[in-house]
Write an enzyme that holds these catalytic residues in place. Structure first.
Site, PDB file in Angstrom:
ATOM      1  N   GLY A 157       0.642  -1.202  -0.005  1.00 57.84           N
ATOM      2  CA  GLY A 157      -0.017  -0.159   0.074  1.00 57.84           C
ATOM      3  C   GLY A 157       0.795   1.158   0.176  1.00 57.84           C
ATOM      4  N   CYS A 158       0.374   2.034   0.903  1.00 60.32           N
ATOM      5  CA  CYS A 158       1.125   3.508   0.774  1.00 60.32           C
ATOM      6  C   CYS A 158       2.592   3.320   1.457  1.00 60.32           C
ATOM      7  CB  CYS A 158       0.326   4.458   1.553  1.00 60.32           C
ATOM      8  SG  CYS A 158      -1.276   4.885   0.790  1.00 60.32           S
ATOM      9  N   ALA A 159       2.747   2.522   2.217  1.00 59.46           N
ATOM     10  CA  ALA A 159       4.231   2.162   2.615  1.00 59.46           C
ATOM     11  C   ALA A 159       5.322   1.641   1.661  1.00 59.46           C
ATOM     12  CB  ALA A 159       4.174   1.198   3.794  1.00 59.46           C
TER      13      ALA A 159
END
Length: 367
Positions: A157-159
């Site tokens: 995801g965003c990581a």
């Protein structure tokens, strides 16, 4: 990094620490369509207003999101009609490869390299399924060598931007002299599902955009001035937090999951994690010249500004990226990194992003 000491009484010289991975180049790319926030709101109103009683109460999220527009791989009219998972993923494959090919070509040119100079690829994406994976498709598109080693990463995801950079740096450090290509692409807007009347889907419609990036890293003792050095990384997962952020696969696509509590979690939980990471690197927030943060949204950025003070130089770049492009999940932080490189940033910088798990991803770079 400190030099290891030889054993007492030994004639063996101290071991030389490995050369850090350096960022040789970075480039970003966008799909062809541009949607203003006003167009996104008008489209959302057309889809939701007659079916969602609370839409007028939720609509201000579009004006408060700090976003002027975002790129999209499909025109606005596409979102107004129903689409199945197979069509969405076909579009994902087509446009993800195109975006990555353009970003990679530019990154290679900036580094003075050819496609055949790439030795390894780390490919990060969580907004579609690709088998063969995106790295193999890019190898085919750009004519890379058949012996390139590959590491596709899904589900971060965003990581994924920070963690992908960390994995590429680790690989480069383990293979001195190898050119490691990092690919990150997210086509978040394809996740819009007109049949999903949840608050999370409306908020995602106000936030998400599409984009990709490519970066090249190399660790070589001779490359002392080749580019910013990636010094360290870490990730921290909080227990009992799996439902904070992620995707939920439905018949017509992937539905977004994120909790309203994220800014509060940043304020309450992230300071200890950041302090512990920096302490292990024998530094503090006061020693940092700036930060390179994933701009998930304005409320998260406000929380980060409190948590990371006084090392807030760079948050203005994060806000600008959010304003111009929206939240492009994992790719967004690399847009911020490209801006910092282009502006000639100097000194220690902390990289940070949050992702499903629920995790904090951290990195430390010296410019």
């Amino acid at each position: 990094m400190t030099m290891a000491s030889a054993a007492p009484g030994s004639n063996t010289p101290p071991a030389t620490p490995p050369a850090p991975a350096r960022l040789l180049s970075i480039a970003t790319a966008l799909p062809p369509y541009r949607l203003t926030q006003e167009q996104a709101l008008a489209g959302a109103r057309q889809v939701f207003a007659h079916r969602l009683r609370d839409f007028d109460r939720l609509a201000p999220v579009f004006t408060h999101a700090g976003i002027e527009g975002r790129a999209s791989c499909v025109p606005l009219d596409w979102y107004l009609e129903p689409h199945g998972w197979a069509e969405r993923n076909r579009l994902y494959l087509e446009h993800a490869v195109d975006v990555l090919a353009r970003a990679t070509t530019q990154a290679l040119e900036r580094a003075g390299l050819k496609p055949t100079d790439v030795d390894a690829i780390v490919a990060v994406s969580s907004t579609g399924i690709a088998t063969p994976s995106l790295d193999a498709l890019i190898m085919q598109r750009l004519g890379m060598r058949p012996d390139v080693e590959r590491m596709p990463l899904f589900g971060l995801g965003c990581a994924g931007g920070v963690l992908g950079l960390a994995r590429a740096a680790t690989w480069a450090t383990a293979r001195p002299g190898a050119n490691v290509l990092l690919l990150v692409v997210e086509l978040c807007a394809l996740s819009f599902r007109r049949g999903d009347l949840s608050k999370a889907n409306v908020i995602a419609t106000a936030l998400f955009g599409d984009g990709g990036a490519a970066a090249i890293l190399r660790a070589d003792p001779k490359d002392h001035e080749a580019g910013p050095a990636f010094l360290a990384s870490a990730e921290h997962r909080w227990p009992d937090s799996l439902g904070i952020m992620g995707w939920q696969v439905e018949d017509d696509g992937m539905g977004v999951i994120f909790a309203q509590s994220i800014p509060t979690l940043v304020r309450e939980k992230l300071p200890e994690v950041v302090a512990g990471f920096l302490d292990r690197q024998r530094t503090t927030l006061s020693d940092l010249a700036g930060t390179i943060c994933h701009p998930g949204g304005t409320k998260v950025l406000d929380a980060l500004e409190e948590v990371l003070a006084p090392a807030t130089d760079g948050l203005a770049d994060a806000r600008d990226v959010l304003r111009q492009h929206g939240n492009m999940s994992a790719a967004t932080v690399l847009f911020v990194l490209e801006r910092r490189v282009r502006q000639g940033a100097r000194g220690l910088h902390l990289l940070s992003s949050l992702g499903p798990g629920f995790i904090a991803a951290l990195g430390l770079m010296r410019f």
